[in-house]
Design an enzyme around this catalytic site. Structure first.
Site, PDB file in Angstrom:
ATOM      1  N   LYS A  31      11.526  -3.903  14.965  1.00 59.33           N
ATOM      2  CA  LYS A  31      11.625  -2.583  14.328  1.00 59.33           C
ATOM      3  C   LYS A  31      12.555  -1.667  15.119  1.00 59.33           C
ATOM      4  O   LYS A  31      13.336  -0.902  14.534  1.00 59.33           O
ATOM      5  CB  LYS A  31      10.240  -1.944  14.196  1.00 59.33           C
ATOM      6  CG  LYS A  31       9.305  -2.669  13.246  1.00 59.33           C
ATOM      7  CD  LYS A  31       9.842  -2.763  11.828  1.00 59.33           C
ATOM      8  CE  LYS A  31       9.608  -1.506  11.027  1.00 59.33           C
ATOM      9  NZ  LYS A  31       9.984  -1.677   9.592  1.00 59.33           N
ATOM     10  N   PHE A  34       0.824  -1.214   0.000  1.00 61.86           N
ATOM     11  CA  PHE A  34       0.000   0.000   0.000  1.00 61.86           C
ATOM     12  C   PHE A  34       0.857   1.261   0.000  1.00 61.86           C
ATOM     13  O   PHE A  34       0.734   2.111  -0.884  1.00 61.86           O
ATOM     14  CB  PHE A  34      -0.927  -0.076   1.219  1.00 61.86           C
ATOM     15  CG  PHE A  34      -1.435   1.239   1.736  1.00 61.86           C
ATOM     16  CD1 PHE A  34      -1.966   2.199   0.882  1.00 61.86           C
ATOM     17  CD2 PHE A  34      -1.405   1.515   3.085  1.00 61.86           C
ATOM     18  CE1 PHE A  34      -2.452   3.404   1.366  1.00 61.86           C
ATOM     19  CE2 PHE A  34      -1.888   2.707   3.589  1.00 61.86           C
ATOM     20  CZ  PHE A  34      -2.412   3.656   2.730  1.00 61.86           C
ATOM     21  N   TYR A  54       7.132  -7.842  16.773  1.00 61.60           N
ATOM     22  CA  TYR A  54       7.233  -6.895  15.654  1.00 61.60           C
ATOM     23  C   TYR A  54       7.876  -5.594  16.107  1.00 61.60           C
ATOM     24  O   TYR A  54       8.827  -5.097  15.498  1.00 61.60           O
ATOM     25  CB  TYR A  54       5.846  -6.634  15.066  1.00 61.60           C
ATOM     26  CG  TYR A  54       5.814  -5.502  14.065  1.00 61.60           C
ATOM     27  CD1 TYR A  54       6.432  -5.628  12.824  1.00 61.60           C
ATOM     28  CD2 TYR A  54       5.167  -4.305  14.367  1.00 61.60           C
ATOM     29  CE1 TYR A  54       6.406  -4.583  11.901  1.00 61.60           C
ATOM     30  CE2 TYR A  54       5.128  -3.265  13.445  1.00 61.60           C
ATOM     31  CZ  TYR A  54       5.749  -3.405  12.220  1.00 61.60           C
ATOM     32  OH  TYR A  54       5.727  -2.373  11.320  1.00 61.60           O
TER      33      TYR A  54
END
Length: 330
Positions: free
Chosen positions: A147, A15, A143
């Site tokens: 990161k 996206f 996650y």
């Protein structure tokens, strides 16, 4: 970035990646799209380059030849029900090791600019006060941990190599082509789903995809941003009920908000936690935390250092997104 550049975009079929590629192609840059499959659909006028993954060093070196700038979007994203044996190891393999391989290859090929797009989840899932870049990071899931580790890796390697490598932390991003949670929310509003959220008084930061693209451009063009980390947002925070009203207005539907007490929803979430031990359930404490809790970011550092001003308000971003949604669903 006043002159034409050759830019490599990872995650180019996603996206955000599609919007980034479209912006830079429209502004005269040569855009290479790093893909995992030859059959992946890419924007016309981009140059597709296939790599098995971010650790495919031979393909990376080929993709990075004569490249000025890398916009690194590819990542293993947040997974609600992760079935891997060791989720953190899998997130690290893609988000940390893959970023290391890409940045090493970029440095070796003489790339001068490298934008790493991270997530607010590197800081955590919720916060009573607006998050700033100076606050202590406390990611709450694999996650977010991966990161944050990738951010530190980029910062250390870029400083050592002397390349321009700003980091952008994004909240929930919406816009044309969106997927996952925000698209599902639009679908629910479109179907007339009654949301028991009328009494919720939280605040959430959002980022319209057009604002994110301009933030990427802003940090690329600002020498002072070279080794900085920035939060990005629309600059206007909204409650969950306000978000639902904005969505409803953008697609011409009524917002169905029921004034259910928050305490009652919390109790339902605890029941869901118990049922989740024997069967999948849609309602749980973590799900409610995302609906009821606050998570805002302070993006003033980005404005102060780069001069960036979001070109779209929340209302404008939602209106454009609603137009896209109506076109896609008719």
């Amino acid at each position: 970035m006043s002159r034409a550049q050759t830019i490599l975009v990872t995650g180019a079929t996603g996206f955000l990646g599609c919007n980034v590629c479209e912006h830079f192609v429209r502004n005269g840059s040569t855009v290479r799209a790093l893909l995992r499959s030859r059959n992946a659909h890419v924007l016309r006028d981009t140059v597709p380059i296939v790599a098995a993954d971010l650790n495919d060093r031979d393909s990376l070196c080929r993709a990075l030849q004569c490249v000025d700038t890398v916009v690194h979007l590819a990542a293993r994203v947040h997974v609600m029900r992760d079935t891997t044996t060791d989720p953190l190891a899998e997130f690290r393999r893609v988000n940390v090791d893959g970023t290391r391989a890409l940045l090493e290859a970029a440095i070796a090929q003489g790339v001068q600019r490298f934008v790493f797009v991270s997530s607010v989840k590197a800081m955590g899932e919720s916060a009573d006060d607006a998050l700033t870049e100076e606050m202590h990071a406390a990611p709450s899931d694999p996650y977010g941990v991966s990161k944050l580790e990738a951010e530190q890796l980029v910062s250390d390697m870029a400083r050592a190599a002397g390349i321009h490598a700003p980091i952008l932390r994004l909240p929930l991003v919406y816009g044309a082509g969106m997927k996952a949670n925000m698209l599902r929310l639009f679908d629910l509003v479109d179907r007339g789903f009654p949301f028991p959220l009328g009494r919720v008084q939280n605040k959430r930061s959002l980022a319209y995809v057009g604002n994110v693209v301009h933030a990427i451009r802003a940090v690329l063009g600002s020498p002072a941003a070279a080794h900085e980390t920035f939060f990005v947002s629309d600059g206007e925070d909204v409650s969950t009920p306000e978000l639902i009203r904005l969505i409803a207005r953008s697609i011409g539907k009524p917002a169905r908000l029921l004034p259910v007490p928050v305490s009652l929803m919390r109790a339902a979430g605890r029941v869901g936690d118990l049922l989740a031990t024997v069967a999948p359930v849609p309602l749980s404490t973590p799900v409610l935390d995302r609906l009821l809790g606050s998570l805002t970011v302070d993006s003033s550092k980005l404005r102060r250092i780069t001069g960036y001003v979001p070109p779209f308000s929340v209302a404008e971003g939602m209106h454009i997104t609603g137009q896209w949604y109506r076109t896609e669903r008719t």
